[in-house]
Design a protein around this motif. Structure first.
Motif, short mmCIF file in Angstrom:
data_model
loop_
_atom_site.label_atom_id
_atom_site.label_comp_id
_atom_site.label_asym_id
_atom_site.label_seq_id
_atom_site.Cartn_x
_atom_site.Cartn_y
_atom_site.Cartn_z
N GLU A 69 0.84 -1.10 0.04
CA GLU A 69 -0.07 0.03 -0.06
C GLU A 69 0.88 1.34 -0.01
OE1 GLU A 69 -0.19 1.95 2.87
OE2 GLU A 69 0.26 0.67 4.37
N VAL A 70 0.36 2.45 0.02
CA VAL A 70 1.10 3.51 -0.33
C VAL A 70 2.26 3.74 0.74
CG1 VAL A 70 -0.23 5.15 0.75
CG2 VAL A 70 1.05 6.01 -1.08
N GLN A 71 2.08 3.32 1.92
CA GLN A 71 2.95 3.74 2.84
C GLN A 71 3.97 2.59 3.44
OE1 GLN A 71 -0.09 4.95 6.11
NE2 GLN A 71 1.56 6.32 6.67
N TYR A 150 -3.75 6.51 -10.19
CA TYR A 150 -3.89 5.29 -9.19
C TYR A 150 -3.08 4.49 -9.42
CZ TYR A 150 -7.13 4.63 -13.20
OH TYR A 150 -7.75 4.46 -14.48
N THR A 153 0.51 5.67 -8.48
CA THR A 153 0.72 5.41 -7.03
C THR A 153 0.91 4.13 -6.33
OG1 THR A 153 -1.75 5.62 -6.59
CG2 THR A 153 -0.44 7.51 -6.42
N ILE A 154 0.40 3.13 -7.26
CA ILE A 154 0.63 1.65 -6.91
C ILE A 154 2.18 1.42 -7.24
CG2 ILE A 154 0.01 -0.81 -7.58
CD1 ILE A 154 -3.01 0.25 -8.38
N LYS A 157 7.44 4.22 -6.56
CA LYS A 157 7.64 4.54 -5.11
C LYS A 157 7.76 6.23 -5.14
CE LYS A 157 8.61 3.58 -1.01
NZ LYS A 157 7.59 2.92 -0.10
N GLN A 160 4.73 8.06 -4.68
CA GLN A 160 4.08 7.58 -3.17
C GLN A 160 4.83 8.74 -2.40
OE1 GLN A 160 5.04 3.55 -2.52
NE2 GLN A 160 3.36 2.90 -4.19
N TYR A 479 -2.58 15.44 -6.50
CA TYR A 479 -3.00 13.88 -6.60
C TYR A 479 -3.67 13.59 -7.94
CZ TYR A 479 -2.40 14.00 -1.55
OH TYR A 479 -1.73 14.27 -0.23
#
Length: 486
Positions: A69-71, A150, A153-154, A157, A160, A479
């Motif tokens: 996930e993003v984090q 989207y 962001t997947i 890095k 992200q 975003y």
């Protein structure tokens, strides 16, 4: 190829449903997010976490899985002898990269030291019908990255990290101003006039009121109305809209932070903005030293202060004070063969012309943080005139890495002078200057009820992030940047 993969995924989806599986379950209770689980001690049991599958490595009796996930990401170990043959086979028959998985298990470290969760049980949490890009890191289609953020962001890095930094930056900005006893407020986006900045507005129509309105170009005049109303230290995180040209430093929809302090002047604000930038750097990046265009810059060192006139004189050998008439200034720039690359030079007011001259010849050369001061008064219709030289304003801009990231000044609070300047702006607008400011009679009425001394400031979160991350374009710092409709 994509359609074939989608067909296979649809077949797996149908097979799961035929087995009675809940393909898109309501929820999955977790004990840790992925980045939290990855920090747990070896031997920690009953860890429940979830994420999107981004990698699968199969061996005969075990499988390594990466969920993300993003984090953060986490490696999982699925072993046939621990999970059972049925669930092991079901995973390989039903699950694809891109699907969501919920897992429970025990933490350990592999021989290479990678934190891994040994799966005791798993739950299918959602089927992805489209396959993820196989080599997203090497993708050259930048437009696709913006259109399908989207996916960006997947898989990316860098994206992200940049967008996480944006969220952290916004939180730190709010914390800073709240810590300085500023009150956060909100003002209207739909406005009758386009005041508060020199920019062309977007227009819309209010059906119920049967009237044309503008999307705000700045919250300035409404924030100042609140100062009239008794507020003394306020700020707003405001969506603004300017119908101007596209460039690496400009967005037509952007997020501005703007605020005002009664009884301050621009020098007080200059100190506050320096404190804020240093605070934001520490809170967002953990340091005050960042790299810009390959140059390491420590923002805690002293910042240069330079006047608008001296900067242009240095880079063009034109003394703008010698040309009070914009037509003469235009002739001088042409005589020196300075190409300003604009079709509107003949209709521009002197303020906008000088601003364009500065942007084309000087701004890109300013890399280290620099306070630019003493702007011509016709470039600042809402700023207070300097007491010693009324042709200049008590204003500053903070310029870093060739970009203006903060604009601030001692505010004009004299309603008679303000009316005169807005009348001049209205005249320029009627003569063809599309970015000149409109007459705002309601704001003038508010001023006539009395205003204290005020200093105000404004900056874009998008551009601040662009500068501090040394990004090539501001589109990378929002975003969902606007793209042309296909």
């Amino acid at each position: 190829m994509c359609s074939e993969q989608m067909e296979r995924r649809m077949e797996k989806l149908s097979a799961l449903r035929a087995q009675g599986a809940q393909v898109y379950p309501e929820k999955f209770s977790t004990t840790h997010q992925l980045h939290e689980a990855a920090a747990l001690e070896d031997g920690t049991e009953d860890v429940r976490t979830a994420g999107r599958i981004t990698a699968i490595r199969n061996f005969s009796k075990l499988t390594f899985i990466t969920i993300s996930e993003v984090q953060g990401t986490l490696q999982l170990l699925l072993k046939k002898q621990e999970i059972g043959e049925e669930l092991f086979d079901q995973f390989h028959q039903s699950v694809d990269i891109g699907d969501f998985l919920g897992v429970s298990g025990k933490m350990y470290s592999t021989k290479t030291g990678e934190k891994t969760l040994r799966i005791v049980s798993y739950e299918f949490l959602g089927k992805a019908l489209r396959p993820l890009p196989e080599k997203w890191h090497g993708l050259n289609d930048v437009e696709l990255r913006y259109r399908q953020r989207y996916l960006d962001t997947i898989m990316t890095k860098e994206t992200q990290n940049r967008l996480l930094a944006r969220s952290q930056m916004t939180r730190s900005i709010r914390r800073f101003f709240e810590g300085e006893q500023f009150i956060e407020v909100e003002t209207p986006i739909l406005q009758h006039t386009s005041s508060g900045a020199l920019a062309k507005p977007f227009k819309t129509f209010h059906n119920a009121l049967d009237t044309e309105l503008n999307l705000r170009i700045a919250p300035e005049t409404y924030l100042k109305r609140l100062i009239v109303g008794g507020f003394t230290k306020i700020f707003e995180v405001a969506k603004c809209f300017r119908n101007e040209g596209i460039s690496p430093q400009h967005l037509q929809e952007f997020t501005m932070v703007e605020g005002y302090a009664a009884y301050w002047n621009y020098e007080d604000t200059m100190k506050l903005m320096r404190q804020m930038v240093l605070y934001v750097l520490e809170e967002t990046f953990g340091t005050t030293t960042i790299t810009l265009q390959g140059q390491s810059i420590d923002f805690s060192e002293e910042w240069e202060i330079v006047s608008f006139r001296d900067l242009i004189l240095k880079n063009t050998e034109i003394d703008i004070d010698l040309y009070p008439d914009v037509k003469e200034l235009l002739q001088e720039t042409r005589r020196r063969k300075i190409d300003l690359k604009s079709d509107d030079l003949e209709t521009m007011g002197r303020g906008n012309f000088i601003d364009l001259l500065y942007k084309k010849t000087s701004r890109s050369l300013m890399i280290k943080p620099t306070f630019l001061i003493q702007h011509p008064i016709d470039l600042s219709p809402l700023a207070r005139a300097n007491d010693e030289d009324p042709t200049l304003t008590d204003r500053f801009q903070l310029v870093v890495n060739g970009a203006e990231i903060i604009n601030a000044y001692s505010e004009l609070v004299d309603p008679v002078e303000q009316r005169s300047r807005l009348e001049e702006q209205a005249s320029l607008k009627s003569s063809g200057d599309a970015e000149a400011m409109e007459m705002d009679k309601d704001y003038l009425t508010a001023m006539e009820y009395g205003m204290p001394p005020i200093s105000g400031w404004g900056f874009g979160i998008d551009r601040l992030l662009m500068v501090l991350t040394d990004s090539e374009t501001i589109k990378d710092c929002v975003y969902f940047p606007l793209t042309k409709k296909l």
